[in-house]
Enzyme design. Structure first.
Site, PDB file in Angstrom:
ATOM      1  N   THR A 194      -2.120  -4.364  -2.855  1.00 44.49           N
ATOM      2  CA  THR A 194      -0.839  -3.593  -3.106  1.00 44.49           C
ATOM      3  C   THR A 194      -1.046  -2.148  -2.533  1.00 44.49           C
ATOM      4  O   THR A 194      -2.020  -1.382  -3.019  1.00 44.49           O
ATOM      5  CB  THR A 194      -0.639  -3.672  -4.664  1.00 44.49           C
ATOM      6  OG1 THR A 194       0.021  -4.904  -4.745  1.00 44.49           O
ATOM      7  CG2 THR A 194       0.516  -2.478  -4.890  1.00 44.49           C
ATOM      8  N   HIS A 209       2.742  -6.408  -9.036  1.00 45.75           N
ATOM      9  CA  HIS A 209       2.929  -5.318  -8.663  1.00 45.75           C
ATOM     10  C   HIS A 209       4.603  -5.007  -9.477  1.00 45.75           C
ATOM     11  O   HIS A 209       5.476  -5.397  -9.130  1.00 45.75           O
ATOM     12  CB  HIS A 209       3.253  -5.283  -7.045  1.00 45.75           C
ATOM     13  CG  HIS A 209       3.666  -3.937  -6.408  1.00 45.75           C
ATOM     14  ND1 HIS A 209       3.619  -3.864  -5.230  1.00 45.75           N
ATOM     15  CD2 HIS A 209       4.173  -2.885  -7.262  1.00 45.75           C
ATOM     16  CE1 HIS A 209       4.014  -2.661  -4.973  1.00 45.75           C
ATOM     17  NE2 HIS A 209       4.226  -1.926  -6.198  1.00 45.75           N
ATOM     18  N   CYS A 264       4.962   2.525  -9.854  1.00 49.87           N
ATOM     19  CA  CYS A 264       4.734   1.220  -9.964  1.00 49.87           C
ATOM     20  C   CYS A 264       3.500   1.112 -10.568  1.00 49.87           C
ATOM     21  O   CYS A 264       2.462   1.988 -10.426  1.00 49.87           O
ATOM     22  CB  CYS A 264       4.856   0.491  -8.572  1.00 49.87           C
ATOM     23  SG  CYS A 264       6.554   0.328  -7.911  1.00 49.87           S
TER      24      CYS A 264
END
Lengths: 195, 170
Positions: free
Chosen positions: B29, B52, B35
């Site tokens: 990711t 994610h 996030c």
């Protein structure tokens, strides 16, 4: 998921065109150099794609972020890749990579963002108030994802209006993004008679 | 789970999750800001997963949102997915949850911290221990989860890849 017609997206693209034209004029006046505007785009994208709309999400950039409030909520994001940031600082006579350079970029972002937003306000009759910008140097993806997350509760769609400002003969380019809330887009379209 | 394969790296984009039990594969990711990347690994076997997460909880209709967008749905979905691959003793590593900006009002300013709290609450509820974390601060992060050795690495912008967790063996 919300859908926009081609006519609506064309109208938003035209707004982006005029807004970035104004911002380009302001940049040109600041630098004393001609500035070109690339053909702007207006796209409705799923959030994961919107994060990638400004290029490789892992690439570093300095981002100047201006929250916009008033009749519509939106966020203006200007992205300066490192080499372009250095060129711009040199043109302005400040040392790149210093506190002074950092604050000069913030000020450029503020001026460009305000000229963009003011031209939108004039065209649509909206009262729009930009807040002071924040400047961060980080990965493009992290900057955009964090901006988009603020309004991602109820929708998985983001409308991305982007354009590029190119300082001629200097190989200096910056990306300009307007990310309106979905209600903000509806209001823009209503003012244009296209809701 | 529209993950894109590039070489042996599987990209896990915002709101997505992915799992793998193929030694050599890496779940990635890129650019976690507010996030949170949630990695789940089996304590003994080469089975890993990565979600994610973008926001703490789904407030309304979850239709039309990717499965891992919200912590309250994404973390259980990830645990389910790695269990389905044969994982039994799960351990977690969490990355992200930075506060990159101070604006956004009372909600917007601390999405990162709220994401981290929501992820921790879900992991606690599922009885999954957190073995390592690189969270908070103001910097974005990229996370890689290697199937081999359950190695989890983190990198900040213009930084070097640092190992956060790993078994040292297969």
């Amino acid at each position: 998921m919300t859908h926009y017609t081609d006519m609506q997206l064309d109208a938003l693209r035209e707004l982006a065109n005029i807004g970035s034209g104004n911002a380009g004029t302001a940049l040109s006046a600041m630098l004393g150099q001609p500035v070109d505007i690339s053909v702007p785009a207006a796209q409705a994208l799923p959030l994961a794609n919107a994060v990638e709309a400004a290029g490789d999400p892992e690439s570093p950039a300095t981002g100047v972020v201006l929250p916009i409030f008033g009749d519509i909520d939106a966020t203006v994001v200007l992205l300066f890749p490192p080499e372009d940031e250095a060129t711009l600082c040199t043109l302005l006579g400040v040392q790149p990579g210093t506190e002074e350079g950092h604050s000069a970029l913030g000020e450029i972002g503020n001026i460009l963002g305000c000229s963009y937003v003011n031209s939108l306000a004039e065209m649509t009759g909206l009262t729009i108030e930009p807040r002071p910008p924040e400047t961060v140097a980080d990965m493009v993806g992290a900057i955009l994802a964090s901006v988009l997350a603020v309004r991602a509760d109820s929708t998985n769609l983001a409308l991305v209006m982007d354009s590029r400002l190119i300082v001629e003969n200097q190989e200096c380019e910056l990306t300009f993004l307007l990310l309106p809330s979905l209600q903000g887009i509806d209001e823009l379209l209503r003012r244009l008679g296209l809701a | 789970m529209a993950s894109v394969v590039s070489g042996t790296e599987l990209m896990v984009r915002m709101g997505e999750l992915a799992t793998s039990a193929v030694v050599g594969e890496v779940l990635v990711t890129i650019g976690l800001g507010s996030c949170v990347g949630v990695a789940l690994v089996d304590a003994r076997r080469p089975i890993v997963g990565l979600a994610h997460v973008m926001l703490p909880e789904s407030t309304g209709d979850a239709d039309g949102h990717p499965v891992a967008k919200f912590a309250d749905r994404g973390v259980p979905a990830l645990a389910h997915a790695v269990t389905a691959l044969g994982a039994s003793r799960l351990e977690a590593v969490i990355v992200g949850g930075a506060q990159m900006f101070s604006f956004g009002g009372t909600d917007g300013a601390n999405i990162g911290a709220r994401n981290e709290a929501a992820v921790r609450e879900q992991l606690d509820r599922l009885g999954i221990p957190i073995r390592a974390a690189a969270t908070g601060g103001r910097k974005g992060r990229t996370v890689r989860v290697h199937v081999q050795g359950a190695r989890v690495t983190v990198r900040e912008v213009a930084g070097v890849e640092q190992e956060l967790y790993g078994r040292g063996t297969l």
